[in-house]
Enzyme design. Structure first.
Site, mmCIF file in Angstrom:
data_model
loop_
_atom_site.group_PDB
_atom_site.id
_atom_site.type_symbol
_atom_site.label_atom_id
_atom_site.label_comp_id
_atom_site.label_asym_id
_atom_site.label_seq_id
_atom_site.Cartn_x
_atom_site.Cartn_y
_atom_site.Cartn_z
ATOM 1 N N TYR A 16 0.853 -0.940 0.411
ATOM 2 C CA TYR A 16 -0.324 0.131 -0.161
ATOM 3 C C TYR A 16 1.308 1.156 0.086
ATOM 4 O O TYR A 16 0.268 1.898 -0.156
ATOM 5 C CB TYR A 16 -0.764 0.043 1.704
ATOM 6 C CG TYR A 16 -2.041 -1.064 1.462
ATOM 7 C CD1 TYR A 16 -3.220 -0.894 0.345
ATOM 8 C CD2 TYR A 16 -1.689 -1.962 2.153
ATOM 9 C CE1 TYR A 16 -3.124 -2.407 0.266
ATOM 10 C CE2 TYR A 16 -2.412 -3.395 2.007
ATOM 11 C CZ TYR A 16 -3.461 -2.795 0.994
ATOM 12 O OH TYR A 16 -4.850 -4.453 1.257
ATOM 13 N N HIS A 21 -4.702 5.949 -1.066
ATOM 14 C CA HIS A 21 -5.266 6.111 0.317
ATOM 15 C C HIS A 21 -4.424 6.526 1.886
ATOM 16 O O HIS A 21 -4.261 6.799 3.108
ATOM 17 C CB HIS A 21 -5.956 4.767 0.475
ATOM 18 C CG HIS A 21 -6.952 5.134 1.391
ATOM 19 N ND1 HIS A 21 -7.825 5.935 1.626
ATOM 20 C CD2 HIS A 21 -8.203 4.021 1.907
ATOM 21 C CE1 HIS A 21 -9.167 5.447 2.063
ATOM 22 N NE2 HIS A 21 -8.654 4.244 2.291
ATOM 23 N N PHE A 66 -4.706 -0.741 9.771
ATOM 24 C CA PHE A 66 -4.935 -0.571 8.717
ATOM 25 C C PHE A 66 -6.611 -0.089 9.208
ATOM 26 O O PHE A 66 -6.119 0.728 9.970
ATOM 27 C CB PHE A 66 -6.076 -1.936 8.223
ATOM 28 C CG PHE A 66 -5.029 -3.208 7.635
ATOM 29 C CD1 PHE A 66 -4.655 -2.525 6.045
ATOM 30 C CD2 PHE A 66 -4.202 -4.057 8.099
ATOM 31 C CE1 PHE A 66 -3.858 -4.074 5.823
ATOM 32 C CE2 PHE A 66 -3.434 -5.470 7.946
ATOM 33 C CZ PHE A 66 -3.515 -4.644 6.489
ATOM 34 N N ASN A 68 -9.942 1.157 8.616
ATOM 35 C CA ASN A 68 -10.930 0.915 8.862
ATOM 36 C C ASN A 68 -10.654 0.932 11.073
ATOM 37 O O ASN A 68 -12.096 1.716 11.146
ATOM 38 C CB ASN A 68 -12.046 -0.350 8.597
ATOM 39 C CG ASN A 68 -11.780 -0.083 7.198
ATOM 40 O OD1 ASN A 68 -11.588 1.316 6.097
ATOM 41 N ND2 ASN A 68 -12.514 -1.168 6.271
ATOM 42 N N ASP A 93 -6.136 11.138 3.048
ATOM 43 C CA ASP A 93 -6.514 11.508 2.331
ATOM 44 C C ASP A 93 -7.925 12.215 1.811
ATOM 45 O O ASP A 93 -8.606 11.215 2.653
ATOM 46 C CB ASP A 93 -6.205 10.626 0.827
ATOM 47 C CG ASP A 93 -7.076 9.039 1.571
ATOM 48 O OD1 ASP A 93 -7.465 8.804 2.591
ATOM 49 O OD2 ASP A 93 -8.381 8.415 0.030
ATOM 50 N N ASN A 114 -13.200 5.944 5.746
ATOM 51 C CA ASN A 114 -13.565 4.575 7.558
ATOM 52 C C ASN A 114 -12.719 5.172 8.133
ATOM 53 O O ASN A 114 -12.705 4.433 9.452
ATOM 54 C CB ASN A 114 -13.596 3.252 6.061
ATOM 55 C CG ASN A 114 -14.817 2.827 5.783
ATOM 56 O OD1 ASN A 114 -15.419 3.164 6.327
ATOM 57 N ND2 ASN A 114 -14.816 1.771 4.454
#
Length: 191
Positions: A16, A21, A66, A68, A93, A114
């Site tokens: 990632y 994100h 992560f 969320n 973001d 989220n």
């Protein structure tokens, strides 16, 4: 000396690293480099660094839960340091802002993000400062795929200027406060 907890939102792991994100992580990495504050201590369900920069005490935090579940990490740090939510700055973001632009905001909803949703739930309030880094919306296709894909080659070429501009903004925000920083930077094109 004021203390600010600055949380960059993103997803952990090399997969990632350059995704849209992860704009919050990217800004925090750049700030860490320029301020000489290593983000390496595993704590608060994340990785953290503390140090002084430009006359301010900064706690830099990258949740490793992560996106969320990012709120758990930030809430742990706020509670441990016994700081009010007003001393929390969250960098994330934002699909609703064109790539290269930035906006500041105090409080508000999560707008479908989220990470922000998790923060508001865990903290019991959404009344923290947000540094909203524009990533733009996809012209076609799925929003989830868009945010989890890497920046385009053209965007990658402009990314260093964008990150440096956001770091300058965060420095001013920590020193001067929200109203003055908003008047100079809100909706400013940084590339």
């Amino acid at each position: 000396m004021a203390v600010k907890i600055i949380v960059g939102l993103g997803n952990p792991g090399p997969k990632y690293q350059w995704t849209r994100h992860n704009a919050g992580f990217m800004v925090l990495d750049r700030l860490s480099h320029l301020a000489g504050i290593a983000i390496s201590k595993k704590t608060f369900s994340g990785v953290c660094g503390e140090g002084n920069w430009q006359g301010e005490r900064l706690i830099l935090l990258k949740p490793q839960t992560f996106m969320n579940l990012s709120g758990r990490s930030a809430a742990e740090a706020i509670r441990f340091h016994k700081l009010p939510i007003e001393d929390l700055i969250v960098i994330h973001d934002d699909l609703d802002i064109p790539f290269g632009r930035v906006k500041l905001k105090q409080g508000g909803g999560h707008a479908g993000h989220n990470g922000l949703r998790s923060l508001a739930q865990e903290l019991g309030s959404g009344d923290f400062v947000r540094v909203r880094v524009g990533i733009g919306r996809p012209v076609h296709g799925d929003v989830v795929n868009y945010v989890l894909n890497n920046f385009s080659p053209e965007e990658m070429a402009s990314l260093p200027r964008l990150l440096d501009g956001v770091v300058d903004l965060v420095e001013m925000l920590a020193r001067e406060g929200l109203p003055k920083t908003m008047s100079l930077y809100n909706n400013k094109d940084l590339i």
